[in-house]
Design a protein around this motif. Structure first.
Motif, mmCIF file in Angstrom:
data_model
loop_
_atom_site.group_PDB
_atom_site.id
_atom_site.type_symbol
_atom_site.label_atom_id
_atom_site.label_comp_id
_atom_site.label_asym_id
_atom_site.label_seq_id
_atom_site.Cartn_x
_atom_site.Cartn_y
_atom_site.Cartn_z
ATOM 1 N N TYR A 48 0.807 -1.249 0.176
ATOM 2 C CA TYR A 48 -0.066 -0.042 -0.152
ATOM 3 C C TYR A 48 0.997 1.387 0.031
ATOM 4 O O TYR A 48 1.913 1.156 0.640
ATOM 5 N N GLN A 49 0.349 2.377 -0.750
ATOM 6 C CA GLN A 49 1.140 3.533 -0.783
ATOM 7 C C GLN A 49 0.284 4.774 -0.848
ATOM 8 O O GLN A 49 -0.763 4.848 -1.616
ATOM 9 N N ARG A 50 0.579 5.723 -0.054
ATOM 10 C CA ARG A 50 -0.385 6.886 0.124
ATOM 11 C C ARG A 50 0.494 8.169 -0.402
ATOM 12 O O ARG A 50 1.763 8.527 0.083
ATOM 13 N N GLY A 51 0.052 8.806 -1.506
ATOM 14 C CA GLY A 51 0.890 9.684 -2.234
ATOM 15 C C GLY A 51 2.379 9.340 -2.184
ATOM 16 O O GLY A 51 2.750 8.536 -2.930
ATOM 17 N N GLY A 52 3.391 10.271 -2.006
ATOM 18 C CA GLY A 52 4.637 9.884 -1.963
ATOM 19 C C GLY A 52 5.309 9.185 -0.838
ATOM 20 O O GLY A 52 6.388 9.229 -0.513
ATOM 21 N N GLY A 53 4.699 8.791 -0.115
ATOM 22 C CA GLY A 53 5.143 8.304 1.240
ATOM 23 C C GLY A 53 5.570 6.771 1.215
ATOM 24 O O GLY A 53 5.568 6.026 0.005
ATOM 25 N N GLU A 54 6.113 6.353 2.333
ATOM 26 C CA GLU A 54 6.725 4.945 2.197
ATOM 27 C C GLU A 54 5.833 3.835 2.049
ATOM 28 O O GLU A 54 4.639 3.860 2.831
ATOM 29 N N PRO A 55 6.070 2.939 1.257
ATOM 30 C CA PRO A 55 4.951 1.745 1.049
ATOM 31 C C PRO A 55 5.152 0.858 2.297
ATOM 32 O O PRO A 55 5.913 0.947 2.969
ATOM 33 N N PHE A 56 3.835 0.207 2.623
ATOM 34 C CA PHE A 56 3.715 -0.770 3.558
ATOM 35 C C PHE A 56 2.815 -1.681 3.368
ATOM 36 O O PHE A 56 1.961 -1.740 2.395
ATOM 37 N N ARG A 57 2.761 -2.757 3.979
ATOM 38 C CA ARG A 57 2.095 -4.037 3.873
ATOM 39 C C ARG A 57 0.722 -3.763 4.410
ATOM 40 O O ARG A 57 0.461 -3.257 5.484
ATOM 41 N N VAL A 58 -0.279 -4.421 3.599
ATOM 42 C CA VAL A 58 -1.643 -4.260 4.048
ATOM 43 C C VAL A 58 -2.543 -5.280 3.817
ATOM 44 O O VAL A 58 -2.030 -6.237 2.719
ATOM 45 N N LYS A 59 -3.389 -5.967 4.738
ATOM 46 C CA LYS A 59 -3.942 -6.976 4.374
ATOM 47 C C LYS A 59 -5.475 -6.770 4.223
ATOM 48 O O LYS A 59 -6.215 -5.940 5.113
ATOM 49 N N LEU A 60 -6.135 -7.023 3.280
ATOM 50 C CA LEU A 60 -7.516 -6.851 3.010
ATOM 51 C C LEU A 60 -8.462 -8.012 3.222
ATOM 52 O O LEU A 60 -8.043 -9.127 2.447
ATOM 53 N N GLU A 61 -9.511 -8.110 3.647
ATOM 54 C CA GLU A 61 -10.487 -8.843 3.868
ATOM 55 C C GLU A 61 -11.720 -8.679 3.147
ATOM 56 O O GLU A 61 -12.334 -7.737 3.430
ATOM 57 N N PHE A 62 -12.350 -9.740 2.516
ATOM 58 C CA PHE A 62 -13.513 -9.586 1.695
ATOM 59 C C PHE A 62 -14.514 -10.598 1.946
ATOM 60 O O PHE A 62 -14.052 -11.761 2.309
ATOM 61 N N ASP A 63 -15.837 -10.263 1.872
ATOM 62 C CA ASP A 63 -16.791 -11.311 1.985
ATOM 63 C C ASP A 63 -17.107 -12.060 0.949
ATOM 64 O O ASP A 63 -16.411 -11.866 -0.222
ATOM 65 N N ASN A 64 -18.031 -13.257 0.799
ATOM 66 C CA ASN A 64 -17.907 -13.890 -0.492
ATOM 67 C C ASN A 64 -18.857 -13.223 -1.520
ATOM 68 O O ASN A 64 -19.002 -13.992 -2.571
ATOM 69 N N GLN A 65 -19.285 -12.281 -1.301
ATOM 70 C CA GLN A 65 -19.968 -11.230 -2.350
ATOM 71 C C GLN A 65 -19.192 -10.443 -2.884
ATOM 72 O O GLN A 65 -19.645 -9.793 -4.038
ATOM 73 N N GLY A 66 -17.801 -10.197 -2.336
ATOM 74 C CA GLY A 66 -16.941 -9.387 -3.131
ATOM 75 C C GLY A 66 -16.753 -8.094 -2.393
ATOM 76 O O GLY A 66 -16.010 -7.273 -2.607
ATOM 77 N N ALA A 67 -17.409 -7.737 -1.332
ATOM 78 C CA ALA A 67 -17.433 -6.538 -0.615
ATOM 79 C C ALA A 67 -16.051 -6.601 0.487
ATOM 80 O O ALA A 67 -16.069 -7.590 1.055
#
Length: 272
Positions: free
Chosen positions: A159-178
């Protein structure tokens, strides 16, 4: 470092960038040099497919025999062949055992020392979408033994925000894709401690999903694919498609009680 890998998915050029070996501490890449009681030694017969060439949307049947003790999980995996690498898994699903066991309210499979395996699968993949933009999403199910509508799908990346330092992110979704949960991780502090935090998505942020790369020697490494731009009033979600024409590998990832995985694949093609 390996060169970038490219292929076409759903009419878009996908580019996979190999990452330094310490970029991700995913459990599938780590190998322990210590022998412990949960370690499994497995014998897997050749995977036999019903067909080695199918069209988009058609199913495959796969048969094999797995022998060994200390089997924790068996998962079906589909990998894409790009140059000399298997890339993915573009599809990853738990294989269900004939018997289950429940420990502290959590369902686990109970595998025998010899298992005759047969499963049917329609090769599919998921796209991570935000507005008109998309990239591939190599998602993994969170839990074994839950109803499909209750399953949570995990996706990690950079994940990266603007010109900031990138960092690791975990995203979790339900079975409908949300999207149901998003967690960022501050860089490891002294002693290797990683601090999670609730991620807030802002317009213009970017996310690059991780993929696993397996070379001809069977060595695993991590890469990232095309970044997707977030925000702009669009919801981040996933969509499912049939895999595009190309060469693929279908196989099994057998995990022991120490989390070590043994993988075996056989190739097939999706016709134009």
């Amino acid at each position: 470092m390996s060169k970038k890998l490219t292929w076409i998915c759903n009419g878009k050029k996908i580019e996979c960038t190999p990452l330094p070996s310490d970029a991700d501490d995913g459990d599938s890449q780590k190998k322990s040099s210590v022998s412990t009681p949960g370690r499994g030694s497995f014998t897997i017969s050749d995977l036999v497919l019903s067909n080695d060439s199918i069209s988009e949307g058609e199913s495959l049947t796969c048969k094999t025999t797995i022998k060994g003790k200390n089997i924790s999980q068996i998962a079906i995996e589909v990998m894409l062949q790009v140059n000399n690498f298997k890339v993915g898994p573009i599809q990853h699903e738990y294989l269900h055992a004939l018997k289950n066991r429940e420990i502290k309210g959590v369902v686990h499979p109970h595998w025998e020392e010899e298992n005759e395996i047969e499963f049917e699968i329609i090769p599919e993949s998921r796209l991570l979408c935000c507005g008109e933009c998309f990239t591939i999403a190599c998602m993994t199910p969170e839990r074994y033994g839950v109803e499909p509508e209750a399953q949570i799908w995990n996706l990690e990346g950079i994940y990266q925000r603007g010109g900031g330092e990138p960092f690791r992110v975990k995203l979790e979704f339900d079975n409908q894709g949300a999207l149901v949960r998003k967690t960022g991780f501050y860089p490891a502090l002294a002693g290797g401690v990683v601090s999670p935090f609730e991620l807030l998505i802002e317009d213009g942020d970017t996310f690059e999903p991780y993929v696993t790369m397996i070379n001809e020697k069977g060595e695993l490494s991590t890469g990232s694919v095309n970044p997707i731009m977030l925000g702009g009033g669009n919801l981040l979600h996933w969509e499912q498609i049939y895999v595009c024409p190309g060469t693929y590998h279908i196989g099994l990832a057998i995990e022991d009680f120490d989390g070590q995985k043994t993988r075996v694949y056989t190739d097939f093609t999706i016709n134009n």
